[in-house]
Design a protein around this motif. Structure first.
Motif, PDB file in Angstrom:
ATOM      1  N   VAL A   1      -4.939   2.621 -12.720  1.00 50.56           N
ATOM      2  CA  VAL A   1      -6.329   2.164 -12.687  1.00 50.56           C
ATOM      3  C   VAL A   1      -6.500   1.272 -11.470  1.00 50.56           C
ATOM      4  O   VAL A   1      -5.551   0.647 -10.999  1.00 50.56           O
ATOM      5  CB  VAL A   1      -6.720   1.392 -13.968  1.00 50.56           C
ATOM      6  N   ASP A   2      -7.731   1.234 -10.973  1.00 56.59           N
ATOM      7  CA  ASP A   2      -8.066   0.322  -9.889  1.00 56.59           C
ATOM      8  C   ASP A   2      -8.576  -0.954 -10.531  1.00 56.59           C
ATOM      9  O   ASP A   2      -9.609  -0.964 -11.187  1.00 56.59           O
ATOM     10  CB  ASP A   2      -9.138   0.954  -8.999  1.00 56.59           C
ATOM     11  N   ALA A   3      -7.832  -2.025 -10.375  1.00 53.50           N
ATOM     12  CA  ALA A   3      -8.204  -3.309 -10.978  1.00 53.50           C
ATOM     13  C   ALA A   3      -9.255  -4.024 -10.144  1.00 53.50           C
ATOM     14  O   ALA A   3      -9.634  -5.139 -10.469  1.00 53.50           O
ATOM     15  CB  ALA A   3      -6.961  -4.185 -11.148  1.00 53.50           C
ATOM     16  N   GLY A   4      -9.705  -3.390  -9.075  1.00 54.50           N
ATOM     17  CA  GLY A   4     -10.720  -3.959  -8.205  1.00 54.50           C
ATOM     18  C   GLY A   4     -10.228  -4.029  -6.772  1.00 54.50           C
ATOM     19  O   GLY A   4      -9.099  -4.449  -6.513  1.00 54.50           O
ATOM     20  N   GLY A   5     -11.051  -3.560  -5.854  1.00 51.17           N
ATOM     21  CA  GLY A   5     -10.705  -3.638  -4.444  1.00 51.17           C
ATOM     22  C   GLY A   5      -9.513  -2.800  -4.037  1.00 51.17           C
ATOM     23  O   GLY A   5      -8.823  -3.128  -3.071  1.00 51.17           O
ATOM     24  N   GLY A   6      -9.229  -1.725  -4.771  1.00 55.40           N
ATOM     25  CA  GLY A   6      -8.094  -0.866  -4.443  1.00 55.40           C
ATOM     26  C   GLY A   6      -6.766  -1.382  -4.960  1.00 55.40           C
ATOM     27  O   GLY A   6      -5.722  -0.833  -4.627  1.00 55.40           O
ATOM     28  N   TRP A   7      -6.802  -2.424  -5.769  1.00 55.23           N
ATOM     29  CA  TRP A   7      -5.577  -3.001  -6.334  1.00 55.23           C
ATOM     30  C   TRP A   7      -5.160  -2.129  -7.509  1.00 55.23           C
ATOM     31  O   TRP A   7      -5.719  -2.231  -8.599  1.00 55.23           O
ATOM     32  CB  TRP A   7      -5.850  -4.430  -6.793  1.00 55.23           C
ATOM     33  N   LEU A   8      -4.168  -1.265  -7.299  1.00 50.70           N
ATOM     34  CA  LEU A   8      -3.774  -0.297  -8.314  1.00 50.70           C
ATOM     35  C   LEU A   8      -2.748  -0.886  -9.276  1.00 50.70           C
ATOM     36  O   LEU A   8      -1.829  -1.584  -8.868  1.00 50.70           O
ATOM     37  CB  LEU A   8      -3.190   0.953  -7.655  1.00 50.70           C
ATOM     38  N   ILE A   9      -2.939  -0.585 -10.543  1.00 52.27           N
ATOM     39  CA  ILE A   9      -1.986  -0.939 -11.588  1.00 52.27           C
ATOM     40  C   ILE A   9      -1.618   0.364 -12.289  1.00 52.27           C
ATOM     41  O   ILE A   9      -2.490   1.114 -12.706  1.00 52.27           O
ATOM     42  CB  ILE A   9      -2.570  -1.961 -12.583  1.00 52.27           C
TER      43      ILE A   9
ATOM     44  N   GLU B   1       0.829  -1.205   0.000  1.00 54.62           N
ATOM     45  CA  GLU B   1       0.000   0.000   0.000  1.00 54.62           C
ATOM     46  C   GLU B   1       0.863   1.255   0.000  1.00 54.62           C
ATOM     47  O   GLU B   1       0.622   2.192  -0.759  1.00 54.62           O
ATOM     48  CB  GLU B   1      -0.958   0.002   1.199  1.00 54.62           C
ATOM     49  N   ALA B   2       1.889   1.291   0.836  1.00 58.32           N
ATOM     50  CA  ALA B   2       2.772   2.461   0.894  1.00 58.32           C
ATOM     51  C   ALA B   2       3.540   2.632  -0.412  1.00 58.32           C
ATOM     52  O   ALA B   2       3.702   3.758  -0.901  1.00 58.32           O
ATOM     53  CB  ALA B   2       3.738   2.328   2.069  1.00 58.32           C
ATOM     54  N   ASP B   3       4.012   1.536  -0.990  1.00 59.98           N
ATOM     55  CA  ASP B   3       4.748   1.643  -2.249  1.00 59.98           C
ATOM     56  C   ASP B   3       3.827   2.050  -3.394  1.00 59.98           C
ATOM     57  O   ASP B   3       4.224   2.811  -4.276  1.00 59.98           O
ATOM     58  CB  ASP B   3       5.472   0.335  -2.569  1.00 59.98           C
ATOM     59  N   ARG B   4       2.579   1.591  -3.386  1.00 60.89           N
ATOM     60  CA  ARG B   4       1.614   2.042  -4.401  1.00 60.89           C
ATOM     61  C   ARG B   4       1.378   3.539  -4.274  1.00 60.89           C
ATOM     62  O   ARG B   4       1.314   4.260  -5.275  1.00 60.89           O
ATOM     63  CB  ARG B   4       0.290   1.297  -4.253  1.00 60.89           C
ATOM     64  N   THR B   5       1.239   4.017  -3.044  1.00 62.61           N
ATOM     65  CA  THR B   5       1.041   5.454  -2.812  1.00 62.61           C
ATOM     66  C   THR B   5       2.244   6.243  -3.317  1.00 62.61           C
ATOM     67  O   THR B   5       2.086   7.307  -3.930  1.00 62.61           O
ATOM     68  CB  THR B   5       0.794   5.717  -1.310  1.00 62.61           C
ATOM     69  N   PHE B   6       3.453   5.736  -3.094  1.00 61.79           N
ATOM     70  CA  PHE B   6       4.679   6.374  -3.583  1.00 61.79           C
ATOM     71  C   PHE B   6       4.652   6.471  -5.109  1.00 61.79           C
ATOM     72  O   PHE B   6       4.933   7.534  -5.678  1.00 61.79           O
ATOM     73  CB  PHE B   6       5.890   5.565  -3.109  1.00 61.79           C
ATOM     74  N   LEU B   7       4.320   5.380  -5.785  1.00 59.82           N
ATOM     75  CA  LEU B   7       4.274   5.395  -7.250  1.00 59.82           C
ATOM     76  C   LEU B   7       3.254   6.411  -7.755  1.00 59.82           C
ATOM     77  O   LEU B   7       3.503   7.133  -8.715  1.00 59.82           O
ATOM     78  CB  LEU B   7       3.943   4.003  -7.790  1.00 59.82           C
ATOM     79  N   ARG B   8       2.117   6.477  -7.082  1.00 61.05           N
ATOM     80  CA  ARG B   8       1.064   7.403  -7.493  1.00 61.05           C
ATOM     81  C   ARG B   8       1.372   8.848  -7.136  1.00 61.05           C
ATOM     82  O   ARG B   8       1.327   9.735  -7.993  1.00 61.05           O
ATOM     83  CB  ARG B   8      -0.266   6.983  -6.865  1.00 61.05           C
ATOM     84  N   ASP B   9       1.706   9.098  -5.870  1.00 62.80           N
ATOM     85  CA  ASP B   9       1.800  10.471  -5.372  1.00 62.80           C
ATOM     86  C   ASP B   9       3.180  11.107  -5.544  1.00 62.80           C
ATOM     87  O   ASP B   9       3.278  12.304  -5.782  1.00 62.80           O
ATOM     88  CB  ASP B   9       1.407  10.526  -3.897  1.00 62.80           C
ATOM     89  N   VAL B  10       4.240  10.335  -5.422  1.00 63.29           N
ATOM     90  CA  VAL B  10       5.587  10.897  -5.534  1.00 63.29           C
ATOM     91  C   VAL B  10       6.075  10.851  -6.982  1.00 63.29           C
ATOM     92  O   VAL B  10       6.538  11.848  -7.519  1.00 63.29           O
ATOM     93  CB  VAL B  10       6.574  10.176  -4.588  1.00 63.29           C
ATOM     94  N   LEU B  11       5.964   9.676  -7.600  1.00 67.55           N
ATOM     95  CA  LEU B  11       6.427   9.574  -8.987  1.00 67.55           C
ATOM     96  C   LEU B  11       5.386  10.056  -9.988  1.00 67.55           C
ATOM     97  O   LEU B  11       5.710  10.312 -11.140  1.00 67.55           O
ATOM     98  CB  LEU B  11       6.839   8.131  -9.303  1.00 67.55           C
ATOM     99  N   GLY B  12       4.136  10.181  -9.565  1.00 67.00           N
ATOM    100  CA  GLY B  12       3.091  10.722 -10.429  1.00 67.00           C
ATOM    101  C   GLY B  12       2.612   9.770 -11.514  1.00 67.00           C
ATOM    102  O   GLY B  12       2.087  10.214 -12.533  1.00 67.00           O
ATOM    103  N   PHE B  13       2.774   8.469 -11.303  1.00 65.51           N
ATOM    104  CA  PHE B  13       2.317   7.504 -12.306  1.00 65.51           C
ATOM    105  C   PHE B  13       0.798   7.370 -12.231  1.00 65.51           C
ATOM    106  O   PHE B  13       0.252   7.055 -11.172  1.00 65.51           O
ATOM    107  CB  PHE B  13       2.952   6.128 -12.085  1.00 65.51           C
TER     108      PHE B  13
END
Length: 116
Positions: free
Chosen positions: A30-38, A15-27
């Motif tokens: 999509v939510d593949a279901g249940g908060g599973w980010l790709i 969860e923390a690494d997904r947040t890093f990819l999204r918020d820090v790196l700006g990638f």
């Protein structure tokens, strides 16, 4: 026809690494279901290197200007875990993911294939 590639990073704090990819790196992702980010990655390339050891895989993010990118990441509180080193093929460093894992970054000094 092959239409893309899918990289998997195994994490002890996904969860923390997904947040890093999204918020820090700006990638974007999509939510593949249940908060599973790709996440969408920048253009990619693959290289096959010889080894006498057991086969393994590595994942690096490429930068056009490594020093500028590190400045941006440091400004966001990201820890740089390795000093920039000049390799035959490029400038190399790594940053710390929230899970504690390292994510290597490099600025290639070789021709790149990702924009062919």
């Amino acid at each position: 026809m092959i239409s893309g590639s899918h990289v998997i990073l195994y994490s002890q704090d996904a969860e923390a690494d997904r947040t890093f990819l999204r918020d820090v790196l700006g990638f974007p992702g999509v939510d593949a279901g249940g908060g599973w980010l790709i996440f969408k990655l920048p253009p990619a390339e693959v290289a096959v290197h010889p080894t006498e050891d057991a086969p393994r895989h590595e994942f690096y993010l490429m930068c056009d200007d490594l020093h500028a990118q590190l400045g941006q990441l440091r400004a966001q509180g990201v820890e740089v875990t390795r000093p920039v080193s000049e390799q035959r093929w490029g400038l190399l460093t790594a940053v710390r993911l929230p899970s504690g894992a390292e994510l290597p970054l490099y600025q290639p000094l070789h021709p790149v294939a990702h924009s062919l």
